[in-house]
Design a protein around this motif. Structure first.
Motif, short mmCIF file in Angstrom:
data_model
loop_
_atom_site.label_atom_id
_atom_site.label_comp_id
_atom_site.label_asym_id
_atom_site.label_seq_id
_atom_site.Cartn_x
_atom_site.Cartn_y
_atom_site.Cartn_z
N GLU A 220 0.81 -1.21 0.00
CA GLU A 220 0.00 0.00 0.00
C GLU A 220 0.85 1.26 0.00
O GLU A 220 0.40 2.30 -0.44
CB GLU A 220 -0.97 -0.02 1.17
N LYS B 131 -3.13 -15.84 -4.30
CA LYS B 131 -4.60 -15.79 -4.28
C LYS B 131 -5.12 -14.75 -3.30
O LYS B 131 -6.09 -14.04 -3.59
CB LYS B 131 -5.17 -17.17 -3.94
N GLN C 221 -4.67 -11.07 -4.63
CA GLN C 221 -5.62 -10.73 -5.68
C GLN C 221 -7.01 -10.40 -5.14
O GLN C 221 -7.79 -9.74 -5.81
CB GLN C 221 -5.73 -11.87 -6.69
N SER C 222 -7.31 -10.84 -3.93
CA SER C 222 -8.66 -10.64 -3.38
C SER C 222 -8.78 -9.39 -2.51
O SER C 222 -9.87 -9.09 -2.03
CB SER C 222 -9.07 -11.87 -2.57
N PRO D 56 -9.17 -5.57 -1.91
CA PRO D 56 -9.59 -4.39 -2.68
C PRO D 56 -8.53 -3.28 -2.75
O PRO D 56 -8.36 -2.65 -3.79
CB PRO D 56 -10.84 -3.90 -1.94
N SER D 57 -7.80 -3.03 -1.67
CA SER D 57 -6.82 -1.94 -1.68
C SER D 57 -5.61 -2.24 -2.55
O SER D 57 -4.81 -1.35 -2.82
CB SER D 57 -6.37 -1.62 -0.25
N LEU D 58 -5.49 -3.48 -3.01
CA LEU D 58 -4.36 -3.86 -3.86
C LEU D 58 -4.77 -4.07 -5.32
O LEU D 58 -4.00 -4.59 -6.12
CB LEU D 58 -3.68 -5.13 -3.33
N LYS D 59 -5.97 -3.66 -5.68
CA LYS D 59 -6.47 -3.86 -7.05
C LYS D 59 -5.65 -3.12 -8.10
O LYS D 59 -5.69 -3.47 -9.27
CB LYS D 59 -7.95 -3.46 -7.16
N THR D 60 -4.90 -2.11 -7.70
CA THR D 60 -4.09 -1.37 -8.66
C THR D 60 -2.80 -2.12 -9.03
O THR D 60 -2.11 -1.75 -9.96
CB THR D 60 -3.70 0.02 -8.11
N GLN E 93 -0.72 -5.64 -10.21
CA GLN E 93 -0.86 -6.91 -10.93
C GLN E 93 0.04 -7.91 -10.21
O GLN E 93 1.20 -7.63 -9.94
CB GLN E 93 -0.41 -6.77 -12.37
#
Length: 73
Positions: free
Chosen positions: A17, A39, A42-43, A45-49, A51
């Protein structure tokens, strides 16, 4: 970073973050750990930016190479 086992996940998420680096490699002790954390990351939300790519010895070499050299924007 050294931390207690129960703090590992929280510390890694906090580390991500605070970063805007294009590539970061985090090493885990086993292939199973790599798959597990892959896994989980990837789940969140704060790390959705970010890959995430799984990279360990049980993945075929061609896929590992592709993941390692994945082009970034």
């Amino acid at each position: 970073m050294i931390c207690e086992s129960e703090q590992k996940f929280t510390q890694i998420v906090k580390f991500f973050e605070g970063k805007d680096d294009k590539k970061i490699i985090i090493y885990f002790a086993t292939c199973a750990c790599v798959d597990y954390y892959y896994k989980l990351f990837q789940s969140i939300p704060s790390l959705k930016t970010f890959q995430f790519f799984s990279l360990h010895g049980k993945i075929p070499q061609s896929k590992r190479t592709g993941n390692y050299f994945f082009p970034l924007e």
